[in-house]
Design a protein around this motif. Structure first.
Motif, PDB file in Angstrom:
ATOM      1  N   ASN A   1     -30.109  11.142   6.233  1.00 22.07           N
ATOM      2  CA  ASN A   1     -31.112  10.589   5.322  1.00 22.07           C
ATOM      3  C   ASN A   1     -32.514  10.931   5.810  1.00 22.07           C
ATOM      4  OD1 ASN A   1     -32.022   9.153   3.132  1.00 22.07           O
ATOM      5  ND2 ASN A   1     -31.289   7.169   3.837  1.00 22.07           N
ATOM      6  N   GLU A   2     -33.489  10.846   4.905  1.00 21.92           N
ATOM      7  CA  GLU A   2     -34.890  11.043   5.272  1.00 21.92           C
ATOM      8  C   GLU A   2     -35.768  10.306   4.268  1.00 21.92           C
ATOM      9  OE1 GLU A   2     -36.830  14.887   3.826  1.00 21.92           O
ATOM     10  OE2 GLU A   2     -34.795  15.579   4.340  1.00 21.92           O
ATOM     11  N   PRO A   3     -37.041  10.032   4.628  1.00 18.05           N
ATOM     12  CA  PRO A   3     -37.884   9.198   3.761  1.00 18.05           C
ATOM     13  C   PRO A   3     -38.051   9.707   2.332  1.00 18.05           C
ATOM     14  CG  PRO A   3     -38.843   9.313   5.942  1.00 18.05           C
ATOM     15  CD  PRO A   3     -37.686  10.282   5.931  1.00 18.05           C
ATOM     16  N   ALA A   4     -38.040  11.023   2.131  1.00 17.64           N
ATOM     17  CA  ALA A   4     -38.206  11.552   0.773  1.00 17.64           C
ATOM     18  C   ALA A   4     -37.133  11.025  -0.173  1.00 17.64           C
ATOM     19  CB  ALA A   4     -38.167  13.086   0.797  1.00 17.64           C
TER      20      ALA A   4
ATOM     21  N   GLN B   1     -42.223  18.963   8.426  1.00 15.75           N
ATOM     22  CA  GLN B   1     -41.446  19.252   7.224  1.00 15.75           C
ATOM     23  C   GLN B   1     -41.034  17.974   6.511  1.00 15.75           C
ATOM     24  OE1 GLN B   1     -40.691  22.386   5.796  1.00 15.75           O
ATOM     25  NE2 GLN B   1     -40.282  20.937   4.141  1.00 15.75           N
ATOM     26  N   LEU B   2     -40.678  16.938   7.266  1.00 12.67           N
ATOM     27  CA  LEU B   2     -40.279  15.664   6.659  1.00 12.67           C
ATOM     28  C   LEU B   2     -41.452  15.013   5.929  1.00 12.67           C
ATOM     29  CD1 LEU B   2     -38.113  14.396   9.623  1.00 12.67           C
ATOM     30  CD2 LEU B   2     -37.247  14.979   7.347  1.00 12.67           C
ATOM     31  N   LEU B   3     -42.635  15.109   6.507  1.00 16.00           N
ATOM     32  CA  LEU B   3     -43.825  14.568   5.851  1.00 16.00           C
ATOM     33  C   LEU B   3     -44.152  15.351   4.583  1.00 16.00           C
ATOM     34  CD1 LEU B   3     -46.040  13.858   8.978  1.00 16.00           C
ATOM     35  CD2 LEU B   3     -44.858  12.169   7.559  1.00 16.00           C
ATOM     36  N   GLU B   4     -43.932  16.663   4.625  1.00 14.40           N
ATOM     37  CA  GLU B   4     -44.149  17.468   3.434  1.00 14.40           C
ATOM     38  C   GLU B   4     -43.115  17.132   2.358  1.00 14.40           C
ATOM     39  OE1 GLU B   4     -45.523  20.279   0.668  1.00 14.40           O
ATOM     40  OE2 GLU B   4     -46.471  19.199   2.339  1.00 14.40           O
ATOM     41  N   ASN B   5     -41.875  16.895   2.763  1.00 12.13           N
ATOM     42  CA  ASN B   5     -40.841  16.480   1.805  1.00 12.13           C
ATOM     43  C   ASN B   5     -41.215  15.159   1.143  1.00 12.13           C
ATOM     44  OD1 ASN B   5     -39.447  18.736   2.690  1.00 12.13           O
ATOM     45  ND2 ASN B   5     -37.926  17.588   3.860  1.00 12.13           N
TER      46      ASN B   5
ATOM     47  N   THR C   1     -35.179   3.698   3.095  1.00 11.66           N
ATOM     48  CA  THR C   1     -34.059   4.592   3.393  1.00 11.66           C
ATOM     49  C   THR C   1     -33.216   4.112   4.571  1.00 11.66           C
ATOM     50  OG1 THR C   1     -35.411   5.976   4.855  1.00 11.66           O
ATOM     51  CG2 THR C   1     -35.253   6.633   2.522  1.00 11.66           C
ATOM     52  N   ASP C   2     -33.838   3.482   5.576  1.00  7.71           N
ATOM     53  CA  ASP C   2     -33.186   3.204   6.865  1.00  7.71           C
ATOM     54  C   ASP C   2     -32.706   4.503   7.497  1.00  7.71           C
ATOM     55  OD1 ASP C   2     -32.447   1.579   8.985  1.00  7.71           O
ATOM     56  OD2 ASP C   2     -30.531   0.958   8.119  1.00  7.71           O
ATOM     57  N   CYS C   3     -33.403   5.603   7.182  1.00  5.35           N
ATOM     58  CA  CYS C   3     -32.991   6.901   7.721  1.00  5.35           C
ATOM     59  C   CYS C   3     -33.088   6.910   9.249  1.00  5.35           C
ATOM     60  CB  CYS C   3     -33.854   8.018   7.128  1.00  5.35           C
ATOM     61  SG  CYS C   3     -35.572   7.992   7.642  1.00  5.35           S
ATOM     62  N   PRO C   4     -32.167   7.651   9.883  1.00  2.00           N
ATOM     63  CA  PRO C   4     -31.310   8.729   9.359  1.00  2.00           C
ATOM     64  C   PRO C   4     -29.992   8.266   8.739  1.00  2.00           C
ATOM     65  CG  PRO C   4     -31.032   8.566  11.732  1.00  2.00           C
ATOM     66  CD  PRO C   4     -32.098   7.574  11.359  1.00  2.00           C
TER      67      PRO C   4
ATOM     68  N   VAL D   1     -43.633  10.190  -2.110  1.00  2.00           N
ATOM     69  CA  VAL D   1     -43.505   9.103  -1.132  1.00  2.00           C
ATOM     70  C   VAL D   1     -44.745   9.159  -0.239  1.00  2.00           C
ATOM     71  CG1 VAL D   1     -42.074   8.052   0.657  1.00  2.00           C
ATOM     72  CG2 VAL D   1     -41.004   9.317  -1.229  1.00  2.00           C
ATOM     73  N   GLY D   2     -45.623   8.187  -0.423  1.00  2.00           N
ATOM     74  CA  GLY D   2     -46.917   8.254   0.224  1.00  2.00           C
ATOM     75  C   GLY D   2     -46.980   7.712   1.632  1.00  2.00           C
ATOM     76  N   TRP D   3     -46.086   6.752   1.952  1.00  2.90           N
ATOM     77  CA  TRP D   3     -46.179   6.058   3.227  1.00  2.90           C
ATOM     78  C   TRP D   3     -44.782   5.709   3.757  1.00  2.90           C
ATOM     79  CZ3 TRP D   3     -48.620   4.663  -1.292  1.00  2.90           C
ATOM     80  CH2 TRP D   3     -50.008   4.877  -1.357  1.00  2.90           C
TER      81      TRP D   3
END
Length: 259
Positions: free
Chosen positions: A217-220, A21-25, A202-205, A31-33
């Motif tokens: 937080n998340e990469p999207a 789901q995070l990759l889909e977001n 992002t430095d997520c989470p 956000v490609g990479w």
């Protein structure tokens, strides 16, 4: 338009069951990479498994300066870890005097070990520095880190510190902090960093940007960081995306595939 989250921690337990789901977001937000930074040696096997399973994820290997437990990295081991095909950097590494007290010479020795390994492996460094800018810069200079360069991630320092980092050949990366209303000085730094040395992350989470501040937080969400940089510099988002993405692939010496 495609962005890169140049520093995230998708291997953390927070995300264990949500990677698809995070990759889909990420995909839906352009956000490609993403680059997943290591923080302990013990967690590296799962980190490397994650990036190996997804072509748009990369890794850095290192031990965070805050970590006092676990195995201490050796120079030879770090060099060997960089032979993995998805490892593009050494880090995160650096100095953090904010949380820890007492004799922190062990932090400085660990930092020197990472720099020496990076030089041997010809890999850039991902630098974490908090309440330790003077010592961080001094050690980078003493150890010849300008030979490999890298990035000061999650930058929160002054423009003077940024200038010294730039003089050493480093890039400067901004996280969600730059979107916070009270980050007035940091916003001014973000206006001044040369465009060809700028990265976003992002430095997520941690450190979710506005309008998600206080949430995980998340990469999207790196899109919000890029939007704020564009606003501050009076540029189009597409220009910031193209510059920061090009900078990422050049810095980490990654062939840029089309997506």
């Amino acid at each position: 338009m495609l962005l890169v989250d140049s520093h995230c921690h998708l291997d953390f337990p927070d995300f264990a069951s949500e990677i698809p789901q995070l990759l889909e977001n990420m995909r839906t937000q352009g956000v490609g990479w993403g680059l997943c930074a290591g923080v302990t040696l013990e967690a590296l096997p799962s980190l490397l498994a994650l990036v190996s399973a997804h072509e748009n994820l990369y890794a850095a290997v290192g031990v965070h300066p805050d970590h006092q437990e676990g195995r201490e990295p050796g120079e030879d081991e770090l060099v060997e870890l960089t032979r993995h095909p998805k490892v593009v950097a050494i880090g995160e590494t650096g100095l953090d005097y904010y949380r820890l007290e007492g004799d922190l010479e062990w932090q400085r020795q660990r930092f020197r070990c990472h720099i020496r390994a990076a030089r041997r492996a010809a890999k850039p460094l991902i630098i974490h520095t908090r309440s330790a800018a003077a010592d961080t810069l001094a050690i980078l200079k003493e150890e010849g880190a300008d030979a490999v360069g890298g990035v000061f991630h999650c930058f929160t320092e002054s423009m003077e510190v940024a200038r010294q980092a730039l003089d050493l050949g480093f890039h400067v990366s901004f996280s969600g902090i730059v979107t916070f209303k009270n980050a007035v000085d940091l916003k001014e730094v973000a206006r001044q960093i040369p465009l060809d040395r700028l990265l976003v992350e992002t430095d997520c989470p941690y450190l979710a940007p506005a309008p998600h501040r206080g949430k995980r937080n998340e990469p999207a969400y790196v899109r919000h960081v890029a939007e704020e940089i564009a606003r501050l510099r009076e540029m189009e988002l597409e220009e910031v995306a193209e510059a920061t993405t090009s900078n990422f692939f050049r810095l980490f010496n990654i062939p840029r595939e089309t997506k």
